[in-house]
Design a protein around this motif. Structure first.
Motif, PDB file in Angstrom:
ATOM      1  N   MET A 324       3.199   0.919  -0.542  1.00  0.00           N
ATOM      2  CA  MET A 324       3.938   0.403  -1.380  1.00  0.00           C
ATOM      3  C   MET A 324       5.306   0.834  -1.783  1.00  0.00           C
ATOM      4  SD  MET A 324       4.371  -1.531  -4.225  1.00  0.00           S
ATOM      5  CE  MET A 324       2.591  -2.188  -4.506  1.00  0.00           C
ATOM      6  N   GLY A 327       7.331  -0.575   0.890  1.00  0.00           N
ATOM      7  CA  GLY A 327       7.780  -2.225   0.832  1.00  0.00           C
ATOM      8  C   GLY A 327       8.787  -2.097  -0.434  1.00  0.00           C
ATOM      9  N   THR A 331      12.517  -3.855   0.076  1.00  0.00           N
ATOM     10  CA  THR A 331      12.652  -5.087  -1.042  1.00  0.00           C
ATOM     11  C   THR A 331      14.238  -4.668  -1.454  1.00  0.00           C
ATOM     12  OG1 THR A 331      10.580  -5.465  -1.480  1.00  0.00           O
ATOM     13  CG2 THR A 331      12.225  -6.176  -2.872  1.00  0.00           C
ATOM     14  N   LEU A 350       4.334  -7.823  -2.481  1.00  0.00           N
ATOM     15  CA  LEU A 350       4.293  -6.625  -3.163  1.00  0.00           C
ATOM     16  C   LEU A 350       3.652  -6.806  -4.657  1.00  0.00           C
ATOM     17  CD1 LEU A 350       7.352  -4.414  -2.334  1.00  0.00           C
ATOM     18  CD2 LEU A 350       4.780  -4.300  -1.613  1.00  0.00           C
ATOM     19  N   GLY A 354       0.330  -5.543  -5.791  1.00  0.00           N
ATOM     20  CA  GLY A 354       0.656  -4.329  -6.437  1.00  0.00           C
ATOM     21  C   GLY A 354       0.232  -4.678  -8.211  1.00  0.00           C
ATOM     22  N   TYR A 359      -4.443  -0.752  -5.532  1.00  0.00           N
ATOM     23  CA  TYR A 359      -4.240  -1.306  -4.005  1.00  0.00           C
ATOM     24  C   TYR A 359      -4.957  -1.479  -3.091  1.00  0.00           C
ATOM     25  CZ  TYR A 359       0.440   0.195  -6.466  1.00  0.00           C
ATOM     26  OH  TYR A 359       1.556   0.409  -7.054  1.00  0.00           O
ATOM     27  N   ILE A 362      -2.307  -3.112   1.271  1.00  0.00           N
ATOM     28  CA  ILE A 362      -0.895  -2.989   1.480  1.00  0.00           C
ATOM     29  C   ILE A 362      -0.377  -2.493   2.973  1.00  0.00           C
ATOM     30  CG2 ILE A 362       1.408  -2.241   0.588  1.00  0.00           C
ATOM     31  CD1 ILE A 362       0.115  -2.054  -2.207  1.00  0.00           C
ATOM     32  N   SER A 366       1.920  -4.889   5.546  1.00  0.00           N
ATOM     33  CA  SER A 366       3.301  -4.395   5.857  1.00  0.00           C
ATOM     34  C   SER A 366       3.475  -5.007   7.391  1.00  0.00           C
ATOM     35  CB  SER A 366       3.188  -2.783   6.234  1.00  0.00           C
ATOM     36  OG  SER A 366       2.558  -2.328   7.117  1.00  0.00           O
TER      37      SER A 366
END
Length: 412
Positions: A324, A327, A331, A350, A354, A359, A362, A366
């Motif tokens: 997370m 990510g 972003t 996400l 999220g 979670y 994730i 990716s």
């Protein structure tokens, strides 16, 4: 330093004062390049070599895992060769491909239902078709992932080459991608390779402004994973940013990726009477009920570090937290560089992952963030220590994740 984006096709070669005509094969290659959104450059065999070596590495890990981590600690036999690949979500895809979603009038109205309708039909349909040629179900799944993965890595290399003119960027991006922590899921009978085999060419087509092809490929991607909607949103945003004048007539094509999911929703409603059957299956089977982002972070942190879970699950939850954070950084960098469509794609992913109770998946997601792999490769070309650090730190983690899955201990 900024680099120009290459576009278009090179002009004819000039020999002295005369212009050498294009060879017919070259002209055909250029036409195919324009059709599929690929830059007209020579095939790089290094990308194929990297891909084959990474697949050979997974086979080595799988072979060793069979012997070192059998299901029974006292076993004298390592089990079937394909046994390590028959875990977790693969069982769902196999059941759907072999028996359908609701065999024998069973379904979510039963207490012991397995919630298989949470998995979209793209991979099971292709698996069923491949099984007509390849009798072994597991081998069929591996074959699909192998072919789809090859399409994905070559498309990823082309995306990188569109962004940077350095001849090393494509193979460097593929190197980072095939050695990524969750690369095992590009090999087994899961959806990541098949999704990318549609999604990355769709993005290439969008870069070449071939909107019908981009929309059609994104529609195929949306039959495989819900992330196809995030891809469609990124393509639509790219369309809005680059389109002027009469080219807005192509806008209706952008609705095409929604149709497969609408059709699947209707199919589930017919069989279950529930328009939200897909979401409800996600909630029943995997606890994907909506929670505020800070609640999801807190719950995942508690699962990872409060000693409420077994060490196996706690380790996986810590990986979820790290993914997370990665990510969010990706972003943020995309937003800072005003790469709005890619930022929307990763950001929507996400948001979806999220806002559950905690979670889940994730790190696997990716793999689908192509800006991450292109960005790492570009950074490594500017700073060689990035490549060294990546290989030294990530490859051991990739091996651990591969062994976890192949031994049936994966929990993420």
């Amino acid at each position: 330093m900024s680099f120009p984006v290459r576009s278009g096709t090179p002009g004819p070669l000039r020999c002295g004062r005369r212009t050498a005509p294009d060879h017919p094969d070259r002209a055909a290659h250029l036409r195919r390049s324009r059709l599929f959104g690929l830059p007209p450059r020579r095939f790089d065999p290094e990308v194929w070599w990297l891909y084959l070596l990474s697949r050979a590495g997974i086979w080595i890990v799988a072979y060793c895992t069979r012997w070192l981590f059998p299901a029974d600690a006292g076993a004298r036999d390592a089990g079937p060769v394909l046994g390590p690949f028959q875990h977790w979500d693969w069982d769902f895809y196999l059941k759907i491909a072999r028996d359908g979603y609701f065999p024998g009038f069973v379904g979510p109205w039963q207490v012991d239902w397995d919630n298989r309708e949470a998995f979209l039909p793209g991979l099971p349909l292709l698996l069923r078709a491949t099984h007509e040629v390849v009798p072994n179900w597991t081998l069929s799944g591996l074959l699909i992932s192998f072919v789809a993965g090859a399409v994905a890595v070559f498309s990823l290399a082309r995306i990188a080459e569109l962004q940077l003119p350095d001849p090393r960027i494509g193979r460097r991006t593929v190197l980072f991608f095939v050695l990524s922590p969750c690369a095992i899921f590009l090999f087994v009978g899961y959806t990541e390779s098949l999704f990318l085999a549609f999604a990355l060419p769709a993005w290439l087509a969008a870069q070449r402004r071939n909107w019908p092809l981009a929309a059609a490929l994104a529609a195929l991607a949306s039959t495989v994973r819900i992330s196809g909607l995030f891809l469609a949103a990124a393509i639509a945003l790219h369309f809005a940013l680059v389109t002027r004048g009469r080219r807005w007539r192509a806008a209706p094509w952008l609705a095409l990726p929604v149709l497969p999911l609408a059709g699947y929703t209707w199919y589930l409603q017919v069989h279950t009477g529930d328009w939200m059957a897909w979401q409800h299956a996600q909630e029943r089977g995997w606890g994907r009920t909506f929670h505020a982002p800070w609640q999801a972070w807190t719950n995942t942190w508690h699962a990872a570090f409060a000693h409420t879970q077994t060490t196996q699950f706690a380790f996986m939850f810590s990986g979820e937290l790290l993914a997370m954070l990665v990510g969010l950084v990706v972003t943020g960098l995309l937003v800072a560089r005003r790469r709005w469509p890619e930022a929307a794609y990763v950001g929507l992913s996400l948001c979806a992952l999220g806002t559950s109770y905690w979670y889940l998946s994730i790190p696997r997601a990716s793999l689908l963030w192509w800006p991450l792999w292109v960005g790492l490769a570009a950074a490594s070309l500017r700073m060689p220590r990035v490549r060294t650090g990546y290989l030294c730190l990530v490859v051991p983690l990739s091996t651990i994740f591969a062994v976890s899955f192949l031994s049936g201990r994966w929990a993420g």
